[in-house]
Design a protein around this motif. Sequence first.
Motif, PDB file in Angstrom:
ATOM      1  N   LEU A 188       0.830  -1.201   0.000  1.00 34.61           N
ATOM      2  CA  LEU A 188       0.000   0.000   0.000  1.00 34.61           C
ATOM      3  C   LEU A 188       0.868   1.256   0.000  1.00 34.61           C
ATOM      4  CD1 LEU A 188      -2.662  -1.140   2.636  1.00 34.61           C
ATOM      5  CD2 LEU A 188      -2.858  -1.202   0.137  1.00 34.61           C
ATOM      6  N   ASP A 189       0.284   2.373  -0.379  1.00 33.97           N
ATOM      7  CA  ASP A 189       1.040   3.623  -0.491  1.00 33.97           C
ATOM      8  C   ASP A 189       1.710   4.003   0.821  1.00 33.97           C
ATOM      9  OD1 ASP A 189       0.293   3.806  -3.107  1.00 33.97           O
ATOM     10  OD2 ASP A 189      -1.366   5.210  -2.756  1.00 33.97           O
ATOM     11  N   GLU A 190       1.028   3.764   1.957  1.00 35.52           N
ATOM     12  CA  GLU A 190       1.607   4.144   3.245  1.00 35.52           C
ATOM     13  C   GLU A 190       2.778   3.260   3.651  1.00 35.52           C
ATOM     14  OE1 GLU A 190      -2.400   2.028   4.073  1.00 35.52           O
ATOM     15  OE2 GLU A 190      -1.567   3.473   2.636  1.00 35.52           O
ATOM     16  N   GLU A 191       3.018   2.179   2.912  1.00 42.24           N
ATOM     17  CA  GLU A 191       4.138   1.285   3.207  1.00 42.24           C
ATOM     18  C   GLU A 191       5.272   1.442   2.199  1.00 42.24           C
ATOM     19  OE1 GLU A 191       2.712  -2.754   4.915  1.00 42.24           O
ATOM     20  OE2 GLU A 191       1.210  -2.201   3.394  1.00 42.24           O
ATOM     21  N   GLN A 192       5.261   2.507   1.422  1.00 40.50           N
ATOM     22  CA  GLN A 192       6.259   2.725   0.381  1.00 40.50           C
ATOM     23  C   GLN A 192       7.373   3.667   0.818  1.00 40.50           C
ATOM     24  OE1 GLN A 192       6.543   1.189  -2.493  1.00 40.50           O
ATOM     25  NE2 GLN A 192       4.627   0.037  -2.378  1.00 40.50           N
ATOM     26  N   GLY A 193       7.517   3.878   2.124  1.00 42.93           N
ATOM     27  CA  GLY A 193       8.485   4.864   2.605  1.00 42.93           C
ATOM     28  C   GLY A 193       9.924   4.556   2.259  1.00 42.93           C
ATOM     29  N   ASP A 194      10.292   3.270   2.187  1.00 38.75           N
ATOM     30  CA  ASP A 194      11.684   2.900   1.926  1.00 38.75           C
ATOM     31  C   ASP A 194      11.937   2.509   0.473  1.00 38.75           C
ATOM     32  OD1 ASP A 194      12.300   3.254   4.611  1.00 38.75           O
ATOM     33  OD2 ASP A 194      11.701   1.208   5.120  1.00 38.75           O
ATOM     34  N   ALA A 195      11.016   2.837  -0.410  1.00 37.14           N
ATOM     35  CA  ALA A 195      11.184   2.451  -1.811  1.00 37.14           C
ATOM     36  C   ALA A 195      12.331   3.222  -2.456  1.00 37.14           C
ATOM     37  CB  ALA A 195       9.891   2.702  -2.583  1.00 37.14           C
TER      38      ALA A 195
END
Length: 559
Positions: free
Chosen positions: A163-170
């Motif tokens: 999900l978008d909120e879990e993309q912080g370390d991309a």
Amino acid sequence: MFFRIKPSGGRRYLQIVENKRVDGKVRQVVRLTIGRMDELEASGQLARLLASGARHCEQMMLLSAIENEATMLSMRRFGAPLLFGRLWQESGIAAVLEELLAGRQFEFPVERAVFATVLHRIMVSGSDRACDKWLDDYDIPGTEELGLHHLYRAMAWLGEELLDEEQGDATPFAPRTVKDLVEERLFARRHDLFTDLSVVFMDTTSLYFEGAGGETLGARGHSKDYRPQLAQMILGVVIDQDGRPICTEMWPGNTADVSVLVPVIDRLRSRFGITRVCVVADRGMISAATIAALEERGLEYVLGARERTDRIVREVVLADERPYIPLCLERAGGNETQLFIKEVKVAGKRYIVCRNEVVAIEEAETRRQVVAALDRQLTRGDKALIGNSAYRRFLRPVSDAKPGRKSKLFEIDAGKLAEEARFDGVFVLRSNARISPLQAVLRYRDLQNVERLFRVAKATMRTRPIYHSSDAAIRGHVFCSFLALILHQALDEKLRRAGKRVEWADLLRDLDRLQHGEISQNGKRWQVRTEAGAAASAAFKAARIAMSPRLQTPQQAVA
């Protein structure tokens, strides 16, 4: 000789009898009376005796079964599922997948589908399209109802974007996916106060596609497989100082190596909580911007330098006249490598120059053979030589060449030969790490572990070529090879601790020969298995797996 049952006084005795010709007639001569049949059967002595003798004549055991109309009910391979299934559980992969699958409503066992794909990658490699048929010959618990579409769905789940909120370390090149969660939880399971990720090794390679290559991953770029006509992706693998795979990164095929190192290191620090880190990478990832970014973040590095194209290295570092320090490094197998090392500082930058005399002699001999072949070719005609890269770098145009059919246009350049000789057996490292030159060389040498992993993944497990059409399935497909590498390394570590050396090809062959099944005879069923080879036996002992008896009843097997 043969067995005979001799009735006597209401009892039956088992005897070993031999036919002999006496006075022109064949007579039965008793060689040994073994004992009463009822006592032998009740005590199990007869079964043990026959089983002991059968070990020395298995052909007769099979012929006896055929003559008595025994029926083979099933025969399946079990060695690989047993060995790697244990490693699958011990490594925590099965538990992590089950945790991530909790709450998902798949109608098939996804963890089993992933394990089957990983095992297929280890044993025979090839595409996922062949895996469902391959499963028919293997006894893998929980995979009985799996079909090809289940395997494809499992691959797509592993590569599914979060999900978008879990993309912080991309990274700028790829999103975070389920496979990233698997890597992070696997690391957390083995992480303790003594776990050290202060040194990480990274290298990249390219993997080509037979199809379009997904929505974004497939792109044209520099192909290390020499397939520039095909779309490809870039695969990066990061391992720790003990050779354990930590994570894998995947980018579109036109991503340059020099642009990926810093984003990956930033991501590693946030994903795995690394505070102090020393990055070890090859010369293909060096650029002024990369080194500046690493130093800006306070990170240490040991990076290979470009000896021929870096002007400072070529004209200043290699021209340094200070003497080398001889060092002996131990290699695998107990052999030693003689190195000569010196440290050179230029404008505050630290370089470590290494020369391997054995490699220098080999490279000089290779060049001598190339030049000899080139000289012979020049006598026949030189126009075609310019297209050969091995020859072209040693040629120069003839300054006074005249147009004509027999005129020589090129000649061997002695100056280029002398310049090339400067690099024989030499490699240069660039480092800011607070370690000795010897430690820097040792850490850079350990980068070969990553290269070995790539060779295993691409040759033994054949990650390439890839046929999937979606990015998610492609990421899952490649990640299964990464999970296979984890099992490969775990087994290597157990064998090393047990003091055993096993050739990988011999082990796979032995495991594939291990089969078990059921035989039905006279209304009774027996479970039998084939004998384990030396490589398989060593692996089972190292993994502390006890083999079942070669012959037992189904009830004994369940117990």
